[in-house]
Design a protein around this motif. Structure first.
Motif, PDB file in Angstrom:
ATOM      1  N   LEU A   1       0.838  -1.202   0.000  1.00  0.00           N
ATOM      2  CA  LEU A   1       0.000   0.000   0.000  1.00  0.00           C
ATOM      3  C   LEU A   1       0.874   1.253   0.000  1.00  0.00           C
ATOM      4  O   LEU A   1       0.555   2.243  -0.685  1.00  0.00           O
ATOM      5  CB  LEU A   1      -0.914  -0.007   1.218  1.00  0.00           C
ATOM      6  N   LEU A   2       1.979   1.220   0.725  1.00  0.00           N
ATOM      7  CA  LEU A   2       2.866   2.373   0.790  1.00  0.00           C
ATOM      8  C   LEU A   2       3.451   2.699  -0.581  1.00  0.00           C
ATOM      9  O   LEU A   2       3.459   3.868  -1.007  1.00  0.00           O
ATOM     10  CB  LEU A   2       3.994   2.096   1.793  1.00  0.00           C
ATOM     11  N   VAL A   3       3.939   1.700  -1.294  1.00  0.00           N
ATOM     12  CA  VAL A   3       4.508   1.938  -2.623  1.00  0.00           C
ATOM     13  C   VAL A   3       3.441   2.474  -3.566  1.00  0.00           C
ATOM     14  O   VAL A   3       3.676   3.428  -4.325  1.00  0.00           O
ATOM     15  CB  VAL A   3       5.136   0.645  -3.184  1.00  0.00           C
ATOM     16  N   ALA A   4       2.251   1.888  -3.522  1.00  0.00           N
ATOM     17  CA  ALA A   4       1.174   2.355  -4.392  1.00  0.00           C
ATOM     18  C   ALA A   4       0.767   3.784  -4.059  1.00  0.00           C
ATOM     19  O   ALA A   4       0.528   4.606  -4.961  1.00  0.00           O
ATOM     20  CB  ALA A   4      -0.032   1.418  -4.273  1.00  0.00           C
ATOM     21  N   ALA A   5       0.702   4.109  -2.780  1.00  0.00           N
ATOM     22  CA  ALA A   5       0.325   5.464  -2.365  1.00  0.00           C
ATOM     23  C   ALA A   5       1.361   6.480  -2.818  1.00  0.00           C
ATOM     24  O   ALA A   5       1.018   7.569  -3.298  1.00  0.00           O
ATOM     25  CB  ALA A   5       0.149   5.513  -0.850  1.00  0.00           C
ATOM     26  N   LEU A   6       2.648   6.144  -2.684  1.00  0.00           N
ATOM     27  CA  LEU A   6       3.704   7.048  -3.125  1.00  0.00           C
ATOM     28  C   LEU A   6       3.693   7.208  -4.642  1.00  0.00           C
ATOM     29  O   LEU A   6       3.885   8.305  -5.170  1.00  0.00           O
ATOM     30  CB  LEU A   6       5.065   6.528  -2.659  1.00  0.00           C
ATOM     31  N   ALA A   7       3.439   6.129  -5.352  1.00  0.00           N
ATOM     32  CA  ALA A   7       3.431   6.178  -6.815  1.00  0.00           C
ATOM     33  C   ALA A   7       2.286   7.039  -7.346  1.00  0.00           C
ATOM     34  O   ALA A   7       2.426   7.720  -8.365  1.00  0.00           O
ATOM     35  CB  ALA A   7       3.331   4.764  -7.385  1.00  0.00           C
ATOM     36  N   GLN A   8       1.153   7.031  -6.652  1.00  0.00           N
ATOM     37  CA  GLN A   8      -0.019   7.774  -7.115  1.00  0.00           C
ATOM     38  C   GLN A   8      -0.224   9.095  -6.372  1.00  0.00           C
ATOM     39  O   GLN A   8      -1.213   9.795  -6.610  1.00  0.00           O
ATOM     40  CB  GLN A   8      -1.269   6.903  -6.985  1.00  0.00           C
ATOM     41  N   GLY A   9       0.698   9.432  -5.473  1.00  0.00           N
ATOM     42  CA  GLY A   9       0.559  10.684  -4.739  1.00  0.00           C
ATOM     43  C   GLY A   9      -0.602  10.705  -3.772  1.00  0.00           C
ATOM     44  O   GLY A   9      -1.121  11.781  -3.454  1.00  0.00           O
ATOM     45  N   ARG A  10      -0.986   9.547  -3.265  1.00  0.00           N
ATOM     46  CA  ARG A  10      -2.102   9.452  -2.313  1.00  0.00           C
ATOM     47  C   ARG A  10      -1.593   9.697  -0.903  1.00  0.00           C
ATOM     48  O   ARG A  10      -1.421   8.779  -0.097  1.00  0.00           O
ATOM     49  CB  ARG A  10      -2.778   8.091  -2.441  1.00  0.00           C
ATOM     50  N   LEU A  11      -1.350  10.966  -0.597  1.00  0.00           N
ATOM     51  CA  LEU A  11      -0.813  11.324   0.712  1.00  0.00           C
ATOM     52  C   LEU A  11      -1.781  10.976   1.836  1.00  0.00           C
ATOM     53  O   LEU A  11      -1.364  10.765   2.980  1.00  0.00           O
ATOM     54  CB  LEU A  11      -0.472  12.813   0.746  1.00  0.00           C
ATOM     55  N   ASP A  12      -3.069  10.906   1.518  1.00  0.00           N
ATOM     56  CA  ASP A  12      -4.078  10.581   2.533  1.00  0.00           C
ATOM     57  C   ASP A  12      -3.944   9.148   3.045  1.00  0.00           C
ATOM     58  O   ASP A  12      -4.509   8.817   4.106  1.00  0.00           O
ATOM     59  CB  ASP A  12      -5.480  10.793   1.971  1.00  0.00           C
ATOM     60  N   LEU A  13      -3.219   8.293   2.332  1.00  0.00           N
ATOM     61  CA  LEU A  13      -3.077   6.894   2.741  1.00  0.00           C
ATOM     62  C   LEU A  13      -1.802   6.631   3.538  1.00  0.00           C
ATOM     63  O   LEU A  13      -1.601   5.531   4.055  1.00  0.00           O
ATOM     64  CB  LEU A  13      -3.082   5.984   1.505  1.00  0.00           C
ATOM     65  N   LEU A  14      -0.929   7.635   3.638  1.00  0.00           N
ATOM     66  CA  LEU A  14       0.380   7.380   4.234  1.00  0.00           C
ATOM     67  C   LEU A  14       0.310   7.011   5.707  1.00  0.00           C
ATOM     68  O   LEU A  14       1.084   6.165   6.180  1.00  0.00           O
ATOM     69  CB  LEU A  14       1.286   8.605   4.046  1.00  0.00           C
ATOM     70  N   ALA A  15      -0.568   7.631   6.460  1.00  0.00           N
ATOM     71  CA  ALA A  15      -0.638   7.352   7.907  1.00  0.00           C
ATOM     72  C   ALA A  15      -0.862   5.864   8.165  1.00  0.00           C
ATOM     73  O   ALA A  15      -0.208   5.265   9.035  1.00  0.00           O
ATOM     74  CB  ALA A  15      -1.735   8.185   8.555  1.00  0.00           C
TER      75      ALA A  15
END
Length: 311
Positions: A205-219
């Motif tokens: 999930l972290l790699v996917a969030a970083l790749a798509q700029g989904r900062l809301d998922l980082l926490a």
């Protein structure tokens, strides 16, 4: 080669970002600079307070790494003149050893006439460091996701991602050293299946969030069960900061590398101020002196300049 001076500028890095243990690294605009040229006799000049405890002879890591590259290129053991300075705090979890390894390899390779490709240098650095995350970020810039291959002489597979726009980083650096060896010794030899599944899910999930700029998922994506719970005892205040950071403006929080530095992603001035107040309270409660830095991402990686001294 005799009349060349090579200057390299290598960014610092963080690794793991929570569950991306030994696999995810990110580069910062905080630099180690190395100048290297051939000499009649080896001399090593260490510039700055951060480097005062390091050896200034052939036992220095920079010389060892550079000399090894020359030998691998069939050029024999060289005598070198080295001048190094760094902005990177040593043994604090910001990739100081990785930056040194990358600096020595890239400078020596340029001085030797580039016998090795960038990917070969990455493999050399990864094997010397033992994992590819910090060295990959320092070499290529941005965010690097990589895995060590099973074959000892195989290329190290990696993907480079740009750091998402708007992502800012606050690092909290305690005033004590923590060796990687001590931090690794705190880890268990075996993990429960549920923790392994948790790690796979969150690192993916972290790699996917970083790749798509989904900062809301980082926490959520940066939560970890592989190393941070076991290292918390080595870093007073870490457990509280990881657990509560999102309530005080953090987009995500993690132990930086093996620590003791803690990293917080955030966006905007109000989030930064809230985090600084939160950190101040937590560190005061634990009686720890520290310093903070707001670091911008480095998107370029290692920069190399070759000067002709004969002109």
């Amino acid at each position: 080669m005799k009349n060349k001076l090579v200057r390299v500028k290598v960014p610092a890095s963080t690794a793991n970002l929570g569950p991306g243990f030994d696999a995810i690294g990110m580069a910062f605009q905080l630099y180690t600079t190395l100048e290297m040229r051939l000499a009649e006799q080896t001399e090593i000049h260490l510039v700055g307070d951060e480097l005062t405890a390091l050896p200034a002879d052939k036992s220095n890591l920079l010389y060892i790494v550079a000399a090894d590259l020359f030998e691998q290129a069939g050029l024999g053991v060289p005598e070198l003149h080295l001048t190094v300075s760094t902005e990177v705090p040593l043994t604090r979890g910001l990739g100081s050893s990785a930056a040194a390894i990358v600096a020595a390899l890239t400078a020596a390779n340029a001085l030797a006439g580039e016998p090795f490709s960038r990917e070969q240098l990455f493999a050399m650095a990864s094997r010397r460091e033992g994992h590819p995350d910090n060295v990959g970020a320092s070499l290529f810039g941005g965010i690097v996701v990589a895995a060590m291959p099973e074959q000892a002489d195989a290329a190290v597979p990696y993907i480079r991602l740009a750091v998402p726009e708007g992502l800012e980083t606050l690092v909290v650096i305690p005033d004590f050293w923590l060796s990687t060896e001590k931090a690794r010794s705190a880890l268990p030899d075996k993990y429960e299946r549920r923790d392994a599944v948790y790690a796979v899910g969150h690192s993916s999930l972290l790699v996917a969030a970083l790749a798509q700029g989904r900062l809301d998922l980082l926490a959520e994506a940066m939560r970890d069960r592989l190393h941070q719970p076991y290292r918390s005892a080595l870093v007073p205040g870490l457990a509280e900061m990881l657990a509560d950071a999102s309530e005080h403006g953090a987009l995500g929080a993690a132990l930086s590398g093996a620590g003791p530095t803690t990293l917080f992603f955030f966006s905007g001035e109000s989030a930064r101020e809230s985090l600084l107040r939160f950190v101040a309270r937590t560190m005061a409660d634990n009686g720890i002196s520290y310093r903070t830095m707001v670091l911008a991402p480095d998107q370029s990686g290692t920069e190399i300049e070759v000067l002709d001294l004969s002109r």
